[in-house]
Scaffold this motif. Structure first.
Motif, PDB file in Angstrom:
ATOM      1  N   LEU A   5       0.845  -1.033   0.114  1.00  0.00           N
ATOM      2  CA  LEU A   5      -0.005  -0.071   0.015  1.00  0.00           C
ATOM      3  C   LEU A   5       0.844   1.189   0.209  1.00  0.00           C
ATOM      4  CD1 LEU A   5      -2.831   1.074   0.331  1.00  0.00           C
ATOM      5  CD2 LEU A   5      -2.314   1.445   2.614  1.00  0.00           C
ATOM      6  N   VAL A   6       0.623   2.308  -0.877  1.00  0.00           N
ATOM      7  CA  VAL A   6       1.324   3.450  -0.935  1.00  0.00           C
ATOM      8  C   VAL A   6       0.371   4.505  -0.675  1.00  0.00           C
ATOM      9  CG1 VAL A   6       2.876   5.063  -2.337  1.00  0.00           C
ATOM     10  CG2 VAL A   6       2.783   2.832  -2.784  1.00  0.00           C
ATOM     11  N   ILE A   7       0.506   5.175   0.389  1.00  0.00           N
ATOM     12  CA  ILE A   7      -0.459   6.444   0.771  1.00  0.00           C
ATOM     13  C   ILE A   7       0.299   7.507   0.103  1.00  0.00           C
ATOM     14  CG2 ILE A   7      -1.354   7.770   2.541  1.00  0.00           C
ATOM     15  CD1 ILE A   7      -0.867   5.443   4.492  1.00  0.00           C
ATOM     16  N   GLY A   8      -0.563   8.245  -0.807  1.00  0.00           N
ATOM     17  CA  GLY A   8      -0.093   9.329  -1.771  1.00  0.00           C
ATOM     18  C   GLY A   8       0.630   8.631  -2.875  1.00  0.00           C
ATOM     19  N   GLY A   9       1.742   8.861  -3.402  1.00  0.00           N
ATOM     20  CA  GLY A   9       2.348   8.314  -4.652  1.00  0.00           C
ATOM     21  C   GLY A   9       1.913   8.431  -5.874  1.00  0.00           C
ATOM     22  N   ASN A  10       1.221   9.487  -6.190  1.00  0.00           N
ATOM     23  CA  ASN A  10       0.546   9.971  -7.614  1.00  0.00           C
ATOM     24  C   ASN A  10       1.510  10.689  -8.274  1.00  0.00           C
ATOM     25  OD1 ASN A  10      -1.972   8.545  -7.294  1.00  0.00           O
ATOM     26  ND2 ASN A  10      -2.264   9.844  -5.597  1.00  0.00           N
ATOM     27  N   ARG A  11       2.710  11.397  -7.585  1.00  0.00           N
ATOM     28  CA  ARG A  11       3.393  12.318  -8.332  1.00  0.00           C
ATOM     29  C   ARG A  11       4.849  12.088  -7.945  1.00  0.00           C
ATOM     30  NH1 ARG A  11       1.628  18.458  -5.968  1.00  0.00           N
ATOM     31  NH2 ARG A  11       2.078  18.207  -4.082  1.00  0.00           N
ATOM     32  N   TYR A  12       5.588  12.771  -8.925  1.00  0.00           N
ATOM     33  CA  TYR A  12       7.083  12.851  -8.693  1.00  0.00           C
ATOM     34  C   TYR A  12       7.656  11.775  -8.421  1.00  0.00           C
ATOM     35  CZ  TYR A  12      11.294  16.039  -8.108  1.00  0.00           C
ATOM     36  OH  TYR A  12      12.427  16.676  -8.356  1.00  0.00           O
ATOM     37  N   PHE A  13       8.581  11.485  -7.088  1.00  0.00           N
ATOM     38  CA  PHE A  13       9.244  10.226  -6.831  1.00  0.00           C
ATOM     39  C   PHE A  13       8.342   9.136  -6.462  1.00  0.00           C
ATOM     40  CE2 PHE A  13      10.331  12.683  -2.934  1.00  0.00           C
ATOM     41  CZ  PHE A  13       9.988  11.922  -1.924  1.00  0.00           C
ATOM     42  N   ASN A  32      -5.511   7.652  -1.807  1.00  0.00           N
ATOM     43  CA  ASN A  32      -5.466   8.723  -1.898  1.00  0.00           C
ATOM     44  C   ASN A  32      -6.928   9.472  -1.767  1.00  0.00           C
ATOM     45  OD1 ASN A  32      -6.570   8.777  -4.448  1.00  0.00           O
ATOM     46  ND2 ASN A  32      -4.743   8.858  -5.441  1.00  0.00           N
ATOM     47  N   ARG A  33      -7.227  10.703  -1.843  1.00  0.00           N
ATOM     48  CA  ARG A  33      -8.231  11.417  -1.747  1.00  0.00           C
ATOM     49  C   ARG A  33      -9.282  11.266  -3.055  1.00  0.00           C
ATOM     50  NH1 ARG A  33      -6.652  16.999   0.769  1.00  0.00           N
ATOM     51  NH2 ARG A  33      -5.239  16.925  -0.849  1.00  0.00           N
ATOM     52  N   GLY A  34      -8.738  10.716  -4.164  1.00  0.00           N
ATOM     53  CA  GLY A  34      -9.633  10.596  -5.304  1.00  0.00           C
ATOM     54  C   GLY A  34      -9.513  11.675  -6.469  1.00  0.00           C
ATOM     55  N   SER A  35      -8.778  12.490  -6.354  1.00  0.00           N
ATOM     56  CA  SER A  35      -8.719  13.588  -7.007  1.00  0.00           C
ATOM     57  C   SER A  35      -7.690  13.272  -8.481  1.00  0.00           C
ATOM     58  CB  SER A  35      -8.042  14.870  -6.641  1.00  0.00           C
ATOM     59  OG  SER A  35      -6.980  14.735  -5.904  1.00  0.00           O
ATOM     60  N   VAL A  36      -6.825  12.147  -8.027  1.00  0.00           N
ATOM     61  CA  VAL A  36      -5.775  11.896  -9.235  1.00  0.00           C
ATOM     62  C   VAL A  36      -5.805  10.520  -9.438  1.00  0.00           C
ATOM     63  CG1 VAL A  36      -3.531  12.066  -9.950  1.00  0.00           C
ATOM     64  CG2 VAL A  36      -4.143  14.045  -8.536  1.00  0.00           C
ATOM     65  N   PRO A  37      -6.019   9.924 -10.460  1.00  0.00           N
ATOM     66  CA  PRO A  37      -5.867   8.543 -10.710  1.00  0.00           C
ATOM     67  C   PRO A  37      -4.441   7.801 -10.259  1.00  0.00           C
ATOM     68  CG  PRO A  37      -5.618   9.539 -12.509  1.00  0.00           C
ATOM     69  CD  PRO A  37      -6.185  10.508 -11.796  1.00  0.00           C
ATOM     70  N   ASP A  48      -9.688  10.206   2.794  1.00  0.00           N
ATOM     71  CA  ASP A  48      -9.098  11.283   3.426  1.00  0.00           C
ATOM     72  C   ASP A  48      -8.461  10.798   4.612  1.00  0.00           C
ATOM     73  OD1 ASP A  48      -8.050  13.554   4.745  1.00  0.00           O
ATOM     74  OD2 ASP A  48      -9.906  14.642   4.466  1.00  0.00           O
ATOM     75  N   ARG A  49      -6.909  10.742   4.571  1.00  0.00           N
ATOM     76  CA  ARG A  49      -6.310  10.196   5.616  1.00  0.00           C
ATOM     77  C   ARG A  49      -6.286  11.008   7.049  1.00  0.00           C
ATOM     78  NH1 ARG A  49      -0.397   9.782   5.333  1.00  0.00           N
ATOM     79  NH2 ARG A  49      -0.781   9.079   7.605  1.00  0.00           N
ATOM     80  N   ASP A  50      -7.009  12.131   6.832  1.00  0.00           N
ATOM     81  CA  ASP A  50      -7.259  12.857   7.994  1.00  0.00           C
ATOM     82  C   ASP A  50      -8.200  12.536   8.737  1.00  0.00           C
ATOM     83  OD1 ASP A  50      -4.782  14.851   8.284  1.00  0.00           O
ATOM     84  OD2 ASP A  50      -5.889  15.570   6.368  1.00  0.00           O
ATOM     85  N   ASP A  51      -9.224  11.863   8.007  1.00  0.00           N
ATOM     86  CA  ASP A  51     -10.234  11.146   8.644  1.00  0.00           C
ATOM     87  C   ASP A  51     -10.404   9.840   9.128  1.00  0.00           C
ATOM     88  OD1 ASP A  51     -13.055  10.227   9.007  1.00  0.00           O
ATOM     89  OD2 ASP A  51     -14.081  11.354   7.613  1.00  0.00           O
ATOM     90  N   GLU A  52     -10.237   9.597  10.284  1.00  0.00           N
ATOM     91  CA  GLU A  52      -9.829   8.224  10.979  1.00  0.00           C
ATOM     92  C   GLU A  52     -11.027   7.067  10.241  1.00  0.00           C
ATOM     93  OE1 GLU A  52      -8.335   5.716  14.624  1.00  0.00           O
ATOM     94  OE2 GLU A  52      -8.601   8.107  14.726  1.00  0.00           O
ATOM     95  N   ALA A  53     -12.072   7.527  10.661  1.00  0.00           N
ATOM     96  CA  ALA A  53     -13.233   6.647  10.153  1.00  0.00           C
ATOM     97  C   ALA A  53     -13.291   6.088   8.692  1.00  0.00           C
ATOM     98  CB  ALA A  53     -14.557   7.115  10.703  1.00  0.00           C
ATOM     99  N   ALA A  54     -12.853   7.297   8.008  1.00  0.00           N
ATOM    100  CA  ALA A  54     -13.006   6.940   6.470  1.00  0.00           C
ATOM    101  C   ALA A  54     -11.790   6.345   6.166  1.00  0.00           C
ATOM    102  CB  ALA A  54     -12.915   8.303   5.762  1.00  0.00           C
ATOM    103  N   VAL A  71       2.907  10.609   2.330  1.00  0.00           N
ATOM    104  CA  VAL A  71       2.336  12.018   2.648  1.00  0.00           C
ATOM    105  C   VAL A  71       1.988  12.277   4.212  1.00  0.00           C
ATOM    106  CG1 VAL A  71       1.429  12.548   0.423  1.00  0.00           C
ATOM    107  CG2 VAL A  71      -0.037  11.310   1.928  1.00  0.00           C
ATOM    108  N   CYS A  72       2.707  11.693   5.076  1.00  0.00           N
ATOM    109  CA  CYS A  72       2.555  11.733   6.585  1.00  0.00           C
ATOM    110  C   CYS A  72       3.194  13.030   7.058  1.00  0.00           C
ATOM    111  CB  CYS A  72       3.139  10.654   7.242  1.00  0.00           C
ATOM    112  SG  CYS A  72       2.375  10.748   9.129  1.00  0.00           S
ATOM    113  N   TYR A  73       2.383  14.338   7.378  1.00  0.00           N
ATOM    114  CA  TYR A  73       2.932  15.543   7.584  1.00  0.00           C
ATOM    115  C   TYR A  73       3.010  16.167   9.017  1.00  0.00           C
ATOM    116  CZ  TYR A  73       3.359  15.874   2.537  1.00  0.00           C
ATOM    117  OH  TYR A  73       3.335  15.582   1.048  1.00  0.00           O
TER     118      TYR A  73
END
Length: 301
Positions: A5-13, A32-37, A48-54, A71-73
């Motif tokens: 599982l890659v959390i994020g991973g849609n751009r750059y490296f 991811n949040r679904g905005s980018v395939p 949304d990783r900020d929404d624990e239930a989701a 993308v853990c900031y």
């Protein structure tokens, strides 16, 4: 076949890492949040990783051999991930940053032991939900995120402290473009006083390193940086060369207080990469790729 599982991973490296995992035969899911395939060949979970239930609902009953968190900031995000993925992954890799050493200032390269994340105070009551706050305190957010995972980790955990990344036509940061714009216009380049060298890594090399980490069994923090620290002048000289060299003189404006250009640092905290190399990864030297990185980012020949 590994489940990754890659959390994020849609751009750059991140997308380069996903491509390497897929090429190796891993079954890859991107969350991811679904905005980018996701990159072709990868499955997708939307939350949304900020929404624990989701996040928990999206993961469901799935388990993974490796989770790579790109993308853990913030400490809040880390705490949510700890709870959701406890018992659901064999290995957790967090992409951290050289900026966790932002309070260091030393002549010799900084090793991982300069920051013991277990001693970092976590302040979840700060406004970590506000993007402007997170951007301003990027290094501190990463420090505290590491601290959350380091405190009695519920799974084997690695924090990859990534040097400043260069290269790629898809570099979205605009940092090299900043220099190119000033060189073209004749505007001075604002630099810190003093102006220290820093460590860097090529965009392809950090993808290769993260891929390598997923196959190892060591834990804890590890620095990821190419050999050969670079000064602001090293980078600007390369940009000027790509734009026409001697025909484009560069002026520098020393700044003691106030905003400076990207890749200008008053503190010296170049990273020591010897732990990673002792574990078996061989880093390149910046001289091996800097010219290519600059030209491909700026789109010049």
């Amino acid at each position: 076949m590994r489940e990754v599982l890659v959390i994020g991973g849609n751009r750059y490296f991140g997308k380069r890492l996903v491509a390497r995992l897929l090429a190796a035969g891993d079954r890859v899911t991107v969350l991811n949040r679904g905005s980018v395939p996701p990159p072709p060949g990868a499955a997708r979970l939307i939350a949304d990783r900020d929404d624990e239930a989701a996040l928990a609902a999206a993961v469901g009953e799935r388990t993974f051999d490796v989770v790579i968190d790109q993308v853990c900031y913030t400490p809040r995000q880390a705490a949510i991930a700890r709870r959701v993925f406890a018992g659901r992954t064999v290995r957790y890799v967090m992409t951290s940053t050289v900026e966790v050493y932002e309070y260091e200032d030393r002549a010799e390269p900084v090793g991982e032991d300069a920051l013991d994340a277990a001693t970092v105070i976590v302040t979840t009551e700060l406004p970590w939900q506000e993007p402007e706050f997170v951007a301003e305190y990027y290094g501190e957010g990463k420090r505290q995120a590491e601290a959350v995972f380091a405190a009695d980790p519920p799974f084997p955990y690695v924090a990859v402290r990534v040097a400043h990344v260069l290269g790629g036509a898809d570099d979205f940061t605009g940092r090299l473009a900043h220099y190119a714009d000033r060189i073209r216009s004749g505007e001075p380049v604002a630099v810190a006083v003093p102006n220290r060298a820093a460590t860097y890594i090529d965009v392809e090399e950090i993808a290769a390193f993260l891929f390598w980490v997923t196959h190892q069994d060591f834990t804890g923090p590890v620095n990821a940086a190419s050999h050969g620290p670079l000064s602001t002048e090293d980078i600007v000289t390369e940009v000027a060369g790509a734009l026409g060299g001697a025909q484009r003189p560069v002026r520098y404006q020393p700044v003691e207080v106030g905003a400076v250009s990207p890749f200008s640092f008053a503190r010296a905290y170049a990273m020591d990469n010897s732990r990673a190399e002792s574990l078996g990864f061989a880093f390149s030297h910046t001289k091996d790729w800097l010219t290519r990185a600059v030209t491909e980012t700026l789109g010049v020949n």
